[in-house]
Design an enzyme around this catalytic site. Sequence first.
Site, PDB file in Angstrom:
ATOM      1  N   GLN A  84       7.865  17.275  26.600  1.00 44.68           N
ATOM      2  CA  GLN A  84       6.536  16.733  26.326  1.00 44.68           C
ATOM      3  C   GLN A  84       5.650  17.752  25.623  1.00 44.68           C
ATOM      4  OE1 GLN A  84       6.761  14.839  30.735  1.00 44.68           O
ATOM      5  NE2 GLN A  84       4.743  14.654  29.829  1.00 44.68           N
ATOM      6  N   ARG A 105       2.426  11.436  36.100  1.00 45.08           N
ATOM      7  CA  ARG A 105       1.457  10.489  35.519  1.00 45.08           C
ATOM      8  C   ARG A 105       0.090  10.690  36.168  1.00 45.08           C
ATOM      9  NH1 ARG A 105       2.911   4.319  33.571  1.00 45.08           N
ATOM     10  NH2 ARG A 105       1.242   4.247  32.066  1.00 45.08           N
ATOM     11  N   CYS A 106      -0.382  11.919  36.081  1.00 44.90           N
ATOM     12  CA  CYS A 106      -1.517  12.303  36.905  1.00 44.90           C
ATOM     13  C   CYS A 106      -2.063  13.621  36.380  1.00 44.90           C
ATOM     14  CB  CYS A 106      -0.965  12.466  38.321  1.00 44.90           C
ATOM     15  SG  CYS A 106      -1.846  13.536  39.417  1.00 44.90           S
ATOM     16  N   GLU A 164      -2.836   7.390  32.815  1.00 42.99           N
ATOM     17  CA  GLU A 164      -2.438   7.570  34.208  1.00 42.99           C
ATOM     18  C   GLU A 164      -3.366   6.872  35.207  1.00 42.99           C
ATOM     19  OE1 GLU A 164      -2.906  11.736  33.724  1.00 42.99           O
ATOM     20  OE2 GLU A 164      -4.679  11.809  34.947  1.00 42.99           O
TER      21      GLU A 164
END
Length: 788
Positions: free
Chosen positions: A222, A372-373, A742
């Site tokens: 990523q 996702r945070c 998110e």
Amino acid sequence: MALRTSPEVGGMGHSIKRKEDPRFIRGKGTYVDDVELPGMLYLDIVRSPHAHAKIKTIDIAKAMAVPGVLAVITGQDLAKYNLHWMPTLMSDTQMVLPVEKVMYQAQEVAGVLATSRYAAADGMAAVEVEYEPLPVVVDPKKALLPGAPVLRTDKKDKKDNHIWHWEWGDKAATDRTFAEAGVTVKQDIYIPRIHVSSIETCGCVAHFDKVNDKLTVWMTTQAPHAIRTVFALVAGHVGLAEHKIRIISPDIGGGFGGKVPVYPGYVIAVAASVLTGKPVKWIEDRMENLQADSFARDYHITAELAAKKDGTLTGLRIKTLADHGYTDAAANPSKFPAGLFHVCTGSYDLKAAHVEVDGVYTNKPPGGIAYRCSFRVTEAVHTIERMVDLMAHQLGMDAAEFRMKNFVKPEQFPYRSALGWEYDSGNYGAALQKAMDRVGYAELKREQAEKRKRGELMGIGISSFTEIVGAGPSKHFDILGLKMFDSCEIRIHPTGKAIARFGTKSQGQGHETTYAQILAEELGIPAKDIQVEEGDTDTAPYGLGTYASRSTPVAGAAAAMAARKIQDKARKIAAHLLEAAPEDLVWEPGKFSVKGAPDTFKTIQDIAFAAYTNHPQGMEAGLEAVSYYDPPNLTYPFGSYIAVVDIDKGTGEVKIRRFVAVDDCGNIINPMIVEGQIHGGLTMGLAPALYEEITYDEIGNIQGGSFIDYLVPTAVETPNWETDKTCTPSPHHPLGAKGVGESATVGAPVAIANAVVDALWHLGVRHVDIPITPPKIWRLLRDKGVNE
Ligand code: CDP
């Protein structure tokens, strides 16, 4: 937000179709495992069956006899180059391959290199490792007890398993609010260890070209630029200089934070390619991914909330143990070892708060990734929303009314929280009211009261969360010293088409579409005429990558700023073409016209052509710009979710009857993509609420290492999500946009947890830890005498 462009141009606010989908739905994406190079070798990894054990011997003779096996790489081999250990993103250290001992089950022990994937797998199975088991520490509370075995014996001065203590806020002021409080509530909350389970597992193809001394790595990452720099810093001494390293992050099948860390497999593949001069492919299988890659959460929290008797919230106090496994490999900004957990005052106007977190080593895989945070915001939201609900119930107040009373009010923005964050904008009451209207809150409350009389278990749960995304202002945010800005570079070709490159990397979020829409909005060039590229460090400008919903707040802003530089130059060219003064020109997306003479204009396409064919004397040719954007603040999206659940008394099963999600991410680039992000996020929020958890037995065996017992929800378990929105633009973002990727994963689990407790409150239940599984509820109901 009013639309400024036509659907054909497709600027902000248009639900244009995703540009990337034609290749994905035809199966024509290029993922790492699609990369095939001539003469490529394959790597498989021997993994430890023990959670803590000395390595006595590694016998490779039988493996080397397997046809096709070329080499077995051990820690001893890497130690010759000082590559057997590497830094984590939190400046801790982790093993690439062990020399002395293993510290978790499924840890990498050796790499087997072969001419085919099958030969590598056979070779892997034939490596014989003799272990001597050591005492295992699984429970972080026990890890801190005196006499607990010290795990990090590699750290000479380490005498215990405590990693760090971190605290934030005014302790004395917080203690005072508790001493003076009319009412307090206290609750232990465990947020379990979970795994991202993206569709694509991790892997790479490393190719060291000995002729040109250049390493190219196609890699599931990523953050390709940061990885290149880390590789150069760690392996510079063996000749890998940064300009000789190219990281290509091709199509990625979901990242969710799990593809930020550097896993040993990547490093072994690179080392193998450098040594052999051949391309080496390493692709994890599903069980390796689930058992050995970085995990998320694993926070053991004790929270206390204080209020006046009239229900005005005053103070929050939190103590937490963070189980990091054998090394702290969280992908947090370096200044914040507990990530952004201190946004835990949430949407409420609390006068004082104090947070303490202690990191602990155990015999588990490393991590603390931001699943996702935004670096622990899920843990923060879960805590405050559970506690606020507990307080409302304790006071006998309606949970919605209680929230409305205590929300930060619209006129208080920009709002400085008790823990020091400056919230940019918000209107929490409007979002909650919209969710209540949509779900029919008053009617549901009446129905619940009726059902309760009949002994039926129905619950209504709210979560009014505040998010914190867009790391970040570089004065506060860096990873391994690299400041967290992001970038966009635009080139307009003579015929008015464009290419734009970014320092971020989409993993399915649709950046090729939404970045093109931002540029369409700013320049009036149709989104279909703009090619967006990310993920190749040889071509894209430097950036910190995509995670923690930072792409829109940071790189999206960079796109607008770079486009505005282009607009400035375009104005000068247009003035030259129209023989007018630049300040006498009026811009609307796609053209400059002369003030008072709207029919006298030049389009952006005319201007682009002139930039190469007829630009003013003394001006450089071309039409391009780059922006490295350092945001002045984070963005604070928010939302209110309401879950309605029915609980089956016989089985303990929780059924989600309704789930209404009202989100606010400021101005929206593509409403369809945002809705998709929220649908996916809600499903990823449902997962830990009801199903997913990784546990270990007392000797460190993973209980949840395959999809047989790690229960990822499918379409069958997923309810019909009802979504809606409010729009409160960010005042500091050039487009008024906030991140959204998110939000739903952060906000959803606690809405469901609150609904379950609401259904059971009258039975004396005050809290249930997620995942809320049927056996857990069944046992609770049995203990309360509701079922046998
Ligand atoms: O960093 P990441 O892409 O995961 O998260 P994000 O910035 O929240 O964006 C997720 C997707 O939603 C991207 O395609 C964004 O461009 C899109 N989005 C949008 O259309 N409008 C917003 N206000 C925020 C995000």
